[in-house]
Design a protein around this motif. Structure first.
Motif, PDB file in Angstrom:
ATOM      1  N   MET A 152     -23.917 -20.706  -4.655  1.00  0.00           N
ATOM      2  CA  MET A 152     -24.409 -21.313  -5.902  1.00  0.00           C
ATOM      3  C   MET A 152     -23.318 -22.056  -6.682  1.00  0.00           C
ATOM      4  O   MET A 152     -23.596 -22.651  -7.728  1.00  0.00           O
ATOM      5  CB  MET A 152     -25.029 -20.250  -6.817  1.00  0.00           C
ATOM      6  N   ILE A 153     -22.093 -22.040  -6.203  1.00  0.00           N
ATOM      7  CA  ILE A 153     -20.998 -22.650  -6.982  1.00  0.00           C
ATOM      8  C   ILE A 153     -21.203 -24.145  -7.262  1.00  0.00           C
ATOM      9  O   ILE A 153     -21.032 -24.581  -8.418  1.00  0.00           O
ATOM     10  CB  ILE A 153     -19.620 -22.340  -6.350  1.00  0.00           C
ATOM     11  N   PRO A 154     -21.584 -24.958  -6.275  1.00  0.00           N
ATOM     12  CA  PRO A 154     -21.740 -26.383  -6.606  1.00  0.00           C
ATOM     13  C   PRO A 154     -22.773 -26.608  -7.719  1.00  0.00           C
ATOM     14  O   PRO A 154     -22.524 -27.399  -8.645  1.00  0.00           O
ATOM     15  CB  PRO A 154     -22.212 -27.001  -5.284  1.00  0.00           C
ATOM     16  N   ALA A 155     -23.888 -25.901  -7.667  1.00  0.00           N
ATOM     17  CA  ALA A 155     -24.916 -26.051  -8.713  1.00  0.00           C
ATOM     18  C   ALA A 155     -24.384 -25.561 -10.065  1.00  0.00           C
ATOM     19  O   ALA A 155     -24.643 -26.167 -11.117  1.00  0.00           O
ATOM     20  CB  ALA A 155     -26.174 -25.282  -8.327  1.00  0.00           C
ATOM     21  N   ALA A 156     -23.614 -24.468 -10.052  1.00  0.00           N
ATOM     22  CA  ALA A 156     -23.070 -23.922 -11.300  1.00  0.00           C
ATOM     23  C   ALA A 156     -22.022 -24.870 -11.889  1.00  0.00           C
ATOM     24  O   ALA A 156     -21.926 -25.031 -13.114  1.00  0.00           O
ATOM     25  CB  ALA A 156     -22.458 -22.545 -11.045  1.00  0.00           C
ATOM     26  N   ALA A 157     -21.255 -25.518 -11.026  1.00  0.00           N
ATOM     27  CA  ALA A 157     -20.236 -26.461 -11.494  1.00  0.00           C
ATOM     28  C   ALA A 157     -20.921 -27.664 -12.144  1.00  0.00           C
ATOM     29  O   ALA A 157     -20.515 -28.115 -13.227  1.00  0.00           O
ATOM     30  CB  ALA A 157     -19.366 -26.908 -10.321  1.00  0.00           C
ATOM     31  N   GLU A 158     -21.970 -28.128 -11.500  1.00  0.00           N
ATOM     32  CA  GLU A 158     -22.716 -29.282 -12.037  1.00  0.00           C
ATOM     33  C   GLU A 158     -23.318 -28.941 -13.401  1.00  0.00           C
ATOM     34  O   GLU A 158     -23.264 -29.726 -14.342  1.00  0.00           O
ATOM     35  CB  GLU A 158     -23.833 -29.610 -11.048  1.00  0.00           C
ATOM     36  N   LEU A 159     -23.873 -27.737 -13.492  1.00  0.00           N
ATOM     37  CA  LEU A 159     -24.455 -27.288 -14.755  1.00  0.00           C
ATOM     38  C   LEU A 159     -23.377 -27.184 -15.840  1.00  0.00           C
ATOM     39  O   LEU A 159     -23.576 -27.617 -16.984  1.00  0.00           O
ATOM     40  CB  LEU A 159     -25.114 -25.925 -14.527  1.00  0.00           C
ATOM     41  N   SER A 160     -22.234 -26.641 -15.488  1.00  0.00           N
ATOM     42  CA  SER A 160     -21.136 -26.497 -16.458  1.00  0.00           C
ATOM     43  C   SER A 160     -20.735 -27.854 -17.005  1.00  0.00           C
ATOM     44  O   SER A 160     -20.398 -28.005 -18.179  1.00  0.00           O
ATOM     45  CB  SER A 160     -19.925 -25.814 -15.810  1.00  0.00           C
ATOM     46  N   ASN A 161     -20.804 -28.859 -16.146  1.00  0.00           N
ATOM     47  CA  ASN A 161     -20.429 -30.217 -16.531  1.00  0.00           C
ATOM     48  C   ASN A 161     -21.413 -30.849 -17.523  1.00  0.00           C
ATOM     49  O   ASN A 161     -21.084 -31.814 -18.208  1.00  0.00           O
ATOM     50  CB  ASN A 161     -20.320 -31.074 -15.261  1.00  0.00           C
ATOM     51  N   THR A 162     -22.617 -30.286 -17.616  1.00  0.00           N
ATOM     52  CA  THR A 162     -23.619 -30.850 -18.532  1.00  0.00           C
ATOM     53  C   THR A 162     -23.642 -30.116 -19.880  1.00  0.00           C
ATOM     54  O   THR A 162     -24.473 -30.419 -20.740  1.00  0.00           O
ATOM     55  CB  THR A 162     -25.042 -30.768 -17.932  1.00  0.00           C
ATOM     56  N   ALA A 163     -22.749 -29.138 -20.060  1.00  0.00           N
ATOM     57  CA  ALA A 163     -22.794 -28.317 -21.283  1.00  0.00           C
ATOM     58  C   ALA A 163     -22.422 -29.115 -22.528  1.00  0.00           C
ATOM     59  O   ALA A 163     -21.468 -29.896 -22.515  1.00  0.00           O
ATOM     60  CB  ALA A 163     -21.838 -27.129 -21.132  1.00  0.00           C
ATOM     61  N   GLY A 164     -23.163 -28.877 -23.621  1.00  0.00           N
ATOM     62  CA  GLY A 164     -22.798 -29.412 -24.930  1.00  0.00           C
ATOM     63  C   GLY A 164     -21.982 -28.363 -25.671  1.00  0.00           C
ATOM     64  O   GLY A 164     -21.190 -28.660 -26.566  1.00  0.00           O
ATOM     65  N   ILE A 165     -22.219 -27.091 -25.298  1.00  0.00           N
ATOM     66  CA  ILE A 165     -21.477 -25.936 -25.828  1.00  0.00           C
ATOM     67  C   ILE A 165     -21.346 -24.976 -24.639  1.00  0.00           C
ATOM     68  O   ILE A 165     -22.295 -24.833 -23.858  1.00  0.00           O
ATOM     69  CB  ILE A 165     -22.250 -25.238 -26.967  1.00  0.00           C
ATOM     70  N   TYR A 166     -20.178 -24.333 -24.494  1.00  0.00           N
ATOM     71  CA  TYR A 166     -19.973 -23.407 -23.378  1.00  0.00           C
ATOM     72  C   TYR A 166     -19.588 -22.040 -23.924  1.00  0.00           C
ATOM     73  O   TYR A 166     -18.675 -21.928 -24.747  1.00  0.00           O
ATOM     74  CB  TYR A 166     -18.860 -23.936 -22.469  1.00  0.00           C
ATOM     75  N   ILE A 167     -20.301 -21.007 -23.482  1.00  0.00           N
ATOM     76  CA  ILE A 167     -20.004 -19.652 -23.970  1.00  0.00           C
ATOM     77  C   ILE A 167     -19.718 -18.746 -22.769  1.00  0.00           C
ATOM     78  O   ILE A 167     -20.501 -18.723 -21.816  1.00  0.00           O
ATOM     79  CB  ILE A 167     -21.197 -19.070 -24.766  1.00  0.00           C
ATOM     80  N   ILE A 168     -18.627 -18.002 -22.858  1.00  0.00           N
ATOM     81  CA  ILE A 168     -18.269 -17.063 -21.786  1.00  0.00           C
ATOM     82  C   ILE A 168     -18.337 -15.661 -22.390  1.00  0.00           C
ATOM     83  O   ILE A 168     -17.785 -15.428 -23.467  1.00  0.00           O
ATOM     84  CB  ILE A 168     -16.837 -17.349 -21.273  1.00  0.00           C
TER      85      ILE A 168
END
Ligand code: OAD
Length: 231
Positions: A152-168
């Motif tokens: 799932m890493i490629p899909a997760a990386a793509e999603l991370s790239n679309t973030a307006g805000i990122y929360i860990i």
């Protein structure tokens, strides 16, 4: 709606009574990763590996989502919330989150050991040695073991790239490639980390580290972001 991407780890489920891995008293203090979480361990001693995941599954059946999981569901009222979780539990789904991507698999699923596209929901907690897929091979836990690819890493990386805000939330950021996802976040995107621990955040420029437990920290941040969405 602005997109919020949330990367979660074992710490978000700690207040639900599920042990983390690397904290004191965590699972990797009790078990050796090499004995229970590698393909070699499964080859060598499937009984021990299977028993480990049966125990995790049984524990999960008795656990409930906590305030942090529910706060992320509330956030969906004002934001497009996309959860990427390293956790194999189903507490985000049970709390009601709409979009949940599992990076390391799912405890409640099992799959064929010869054909990874054959994935099944397990009834109850127990997978038995001798339970087979339709092609006749032993079923194994649907989890990513150390040394295996993380599909799932490629899909997760793509999603991370679309973030307006990122929360860990609640992750020691020790395990790659999951810990590297933050590098796909576009420069200038606000990044928050909620974790009471001392985490090395030198690779996350501008991160705001909220050193609180997930339950209280997530609630406060969600309230703040809901308020901001009105601006
Ligand atoms: P870790 O056990 O490495 O880290 C747990 C984090 O949760 C730590 O940073 C703690 O400070 C934090 N924590 C503890 N209690 C908390 C609470 N109440 N609220 C918020 N945070 C809290 O777990 P992960 O980083 O998720 O992989 O581990 C990553 C991967 O390593 C797991 O997915 C698993 C493991 O080996 C596989 O099994 C493939």
């Amino acid at each position: 709606m602005k997109r919020v991407v949330v990367l979660t780890g074992a710490g978000i489920s700690a207040e639900s009574g599920i042990k983390t891995f690397r904290d004191s008293g965590g699972l990797w203090e009790e078990y050796d990763i090499m004995d229970v979480a590698t393909p070699e361990a499964w080859e060598r001693n499937a009984e021990l590996v299977n028993e480990f995941y049966n125990q995790r599954r049984r524990q999960l059946l008795g656990a409930e989502p906590n305030k942090a999981h529910y706060a992320l569901v509330d956030l969906e009222k004002k934001y497009d919330v996309q959860v990427i979780t390293q956790n194999v539990d189903d507490l985000h789904e049970r709390a009601g989150s709409t979009n949940v991507m599992h990076l390391h698999g799912e405890l409640k699923k099992v799959r064929s050991s010869i054909d990874e596209s054959l994935i099944y929901e397990l009834e109850g907690w127990e997978l038995k040695l001798g339970d087979k897929c339709e092609k006749g091979s032993q079923l194994r836990p649907h989890v990513v073991w150390f040394g295996e690819q993380v599909p799932m890493i490629p899909a997760a990386a793509e999603l991370s790239n679309t973030a307006g805000i990122y929360i860990i939330i609640g992750t020691s950021l020790n395990v790659y490639p999951a810990a590297g996802l933050v590098s796909y976040v576009r420069p200038g995107t606000p990044v928050y980390l909620i974790d009471p621990g001392e985490i090395n955040v030198s690779h996350i420029p501008g991160v705001r580290h909220i050193r609180e437990m997930a339950g209280t920290g997530t609630r406060k941040l969600v309230d703040e972001l809901m308020e901001k969405s009105k601006e």
